[in-house]
Design a protein around this motif. Structure first.
Motif, short mmCIF file in Angstrom:
data_model
loop_
_atom_site.label_atom_id
_atom_site.label_comp_id
_atom_site.label_asym_id
_atom_site.label_seq_id
_atom_site.Cartn_x
_atom_site.Cartn_y
_atom_site.Cartn_z
N ASP A 59 0.83 -1.21 0.00
CA ASP A 59 0.00 0.00 0.00
C ASP A 59 0.86 1.25 0.00
O ASP A 59 0.57 2.23 -0.70
CB ASP A 59 -0.94 0.01 1.21
N LYS A 60 1.93 1.22 0.77
CA LYS A 60 2.84 2.38 0.85
C LYS A 60 3.52 2.62 -0.50
O LYS A 60 3.64 3.76 -0.95
CB LYS A 60 3.88 2.13 1.95
N VAL A 61 3.96 1.55 -1.16
CA VAL A 61 4.62 1.67 -2.46
C VAL A 61 3.64 2.21 -3.50
O VAL A 61 3.99 3.08 -4.31
CB VAL A 61 5.22 0.32 -2.90
N VAL A 62 2.42 1.72 -3.50
CA VAL A 62 1.42 2.19 -4.46
C VAL A 62 1.14 3.67 -4.24
O VAL A 62 1.05 4.45 -5.21
CB VAL A 62 0.12 1.35 -4.35
N ALA A 63 0.99 4.09 -2.99
CA ALA A 63 0.75 5.50 -2.70
C ALA A 63 1.93 6.36 -3.14
O ALA A 63 1.73 7.45 -3.72
CB ALA A 63 0.48 5.68 -1.21
N GLN A 64 3.14 5.91 -2.89
CA GLN A 64 4.34 6.67 -3.30
C GLN A 64 4.43 6.75 -4.82
O GLN A 64 4.75 7.81 -5.37
CB GLN A 64 5.60 6.03 -2.72
N HIS A 65 4.12 5.67 -5.51
CA HIS A 65 4.15 5.66 -6.97
C HIS A 65 3.12 6.64 -7.54
O HIS A 65 3.42 7.40 -8.47
CB HIS A 65 3.90 4.26 -7.52
N ALA A 66 1.91 6.60 -6.99
CA ALA A 66 0.88 7.52 -7.46
C ALA A 66 1.29 8.97 -7.23
O ALA A 66 1.07 9.83 -8.10
CB ALA A 66 -0.44 7.20 -6.76
N LYS A 67 1.89 9.25 -6.10
CA LYS A 67 2.31 10.61 -5.77
C LYS A 67 3.39 11.10 -6.74
O LYS A 67 3.29 12.22 -7.28
CB LYS A 67 2.84 10.65 -4.33
N THR A 68 4.39 10.27 -6.99
CA THR A 68 5.48 10.71 -7.89
C THR A 68 5.01 10.77 -9.34
O THR A 68 5.46 11.63 -10.10
CB THR A 68 6.69 9.77 -7.78
N ALA A 69 4.09 9.89 -9.75
CA ALA A 69 3.58 9.93 -11.12
C ALA A 69 2.75 11.18 -11.35
O ALA A 69 2.84 11.81 -12.40
CB ALA A 69 2.77 8.67 -11.41
N LYS A 70 1.94 11.55 -10.37
CA LYS A 70 1.13 12.78 -10.49
C LYS A 70 2.04 14.00 -10.54
O LYS A 70 1.79 14.94 -11.29
CB LYS A 70 0.15 12.90 -9.32
N ALA A 71 3.09 13.99 -9.73
CA ALA A 71 4.01 15.13 -9.72
C ALA A 71 4.73 15.26 -11.05
O ALA A 71 5.06 16.37 -11.49
CB ALA A 71 5.02 14.97 -8.59
N ALA A 72 4.96 14.14 -11.75
CA ALA A 72 5.64 14.16 -13.05
C ALA A 72 4.65 14.44 -14.19
O ALA A 72 5.06 14.55 -15.33
CB ALA A 72 6.35 12.83 -13.28
N GLY A 73 3.37 14.55 -13.85
CA GLY A 73 2.36 14.83 -14.86
C GLY A 73 1.92 13.62 -15.65
O GLY A 73 1.33 13.76 -16.72
N LYS A 74 2.17 12.43 -15.15
CA LYS A 74 1.76 11.21 -15.85
C LYS A 74 0.35 10.82 -15.41
O LYS A 74 -0.09 11.15 -14.32
CB LYS A 74 2.73 10.06 -15.54
N GLU A 75 -0.31 10.09 -16.31
CA GLU A 75 -1.65 9.60 -15.99
C GLU A 75 -1.53 8.46 -14.98
O GLU A 75 -0.74 7.53 -15.17
CB GLU A 75 -2.34 9.12 -17.26
N VAL A 76 -2.33 8.51 -13.93
CA VAL A 76 -2.30 7.48 -12.90
C VAL A 76 -3.64 6.76 -12.90
O VAL A 76 -4.68 7.37 -12.72
CB VAL A 76 -2.04 8.10 -11.50
N LYS A 77 -3.60 5.47 -13.15
CA LYS A 77 -4.82 4.66 -13.10
C LYS A 77 -5.12 4.32 -11.65
O LYS A 77 -4.20 4.10 -10.85
CB LYS A 77 -4.64 3.38 -13.90
N PRO A 78 -6.39 4.25 -11.30
CA PRO A 78 -6.70 3.90 -9.91
C PRO A 78 -6.31 2.45 -9.61
O PRO A 78 -6.38 1.59 -10.47
CB PRO A 78 -8.21 4.09 -9.82
N ALA A 79 -5.88 2.24 -8.40
CA ALA A 79 -5.49 0.89 -7.98
C ALA A 79 -6.74 0.02 -7.90
O ALA A 79 -7.83 0.50 -7.60
CB ALA A 79 -4.81 0.95 -6.63
N PRO A 80 -6.61 -1.27 -8.19
CA PRO A 80 -7.78 -2.15 -8.09
C PRO A 80 -8.27 -2.23 -6.64
O PRO A 80 -7.48 -2.11 -5.69
CB PRO A 80 -7.26 -3.51 -8.56
N ALA A 81 -9.56 -2.41 -6.48
CA ALA A 81 -10.15 -2.48 -5.15
C ALA A 81 -9.75 -3.80 -4.50
O ALA A 81 -10.06 -4.88 -5.00
CB ALA A 81 -11.66 -2.37 -5.22
N LEU A 82 -9.05 -3.71 -3.41
CA LEU A 82 -8.62 -4.89 -2.65
C LEU A 82 -9.12 -4.76 -1.22
O LEU A 82 -9.36 -3.65 -0.73
CB LEU A 82 -7.09 -4.99 -2.65
N PRO A 83 -9.27 -5.87 -0.52
CA PRO A 83 -9.68 -5.77 0.88
C PRO A 83 -8.59 -5.07 1.69
O PRO A 83 -7.41 -5.16 1.35
CB PRO A 83 -9.86 -7.22 1.32
#
Length: 124
Positions: A59-83
């Motif tokens: 979860d921490k890695v996914v959040a960090q990846h989404a944060k850095t991708a948004k900062a770089a202006g890349k499109e970020v797909k939502p993570a699949p819904a997991l329990p």
């Protein structure tokens, strides 16, 4: 000739060791069985803790990846819904001895129930 003596000695020792390895071991005591059951329960709990920690780190890695991708202006797909990650809590072991006592209780009550059904009720 010396090589033949060495070979005979080595093969004889191998046979002795094989006989000792095939000897039947005595059945484990109740105390040893209880310790083995507790160790198995602790190993299972440890596996759950490892899974929980892995889930949290993912979860921490996914959040960090989404944060850095948004900062770089890349499109970020939502993570699949997991329990959500399930914390297993602290290790708690309850021995199975009370279950054995509870299993013997219905056996003692069975003759009473059988006697009650064996004698039909008298009609007045």
């Amino acid at each position: 000739m010396k090589a033949l003596h060495k070979l005979t000695l080595i093969s004889g020792l191998a046979l002795l060791c094989a006989g000792a390895a095939l000897a039947k071991l005595p059945a484990p005591s109740d105390d040893a069985k209880a310790k083995a059951a507790e160790a198995a329960a602790k190993a299972a709990w440890s596996g759950k803790v490892d899974g929980y920690l892995l889930c949290k780190s993912q979860d921490k890695v996914v959040a960090q990846h989404a944060k850095t991708a948004k900062a770089a202006g890349k499109e970020v797909k939502p993570a699949p819904a997991l329990p959500p990650c399930a914390d297993p809590g602290p290790f708690v072991y309850t021995p199975a001895a009370p279950a054995a006592a509870a299993a013997s209780a219905p056996v003692a009550a069975a003759p009473v129930a059988a006697a009650a059904t064996a004698a039909p009720a008298k009609k007045p």
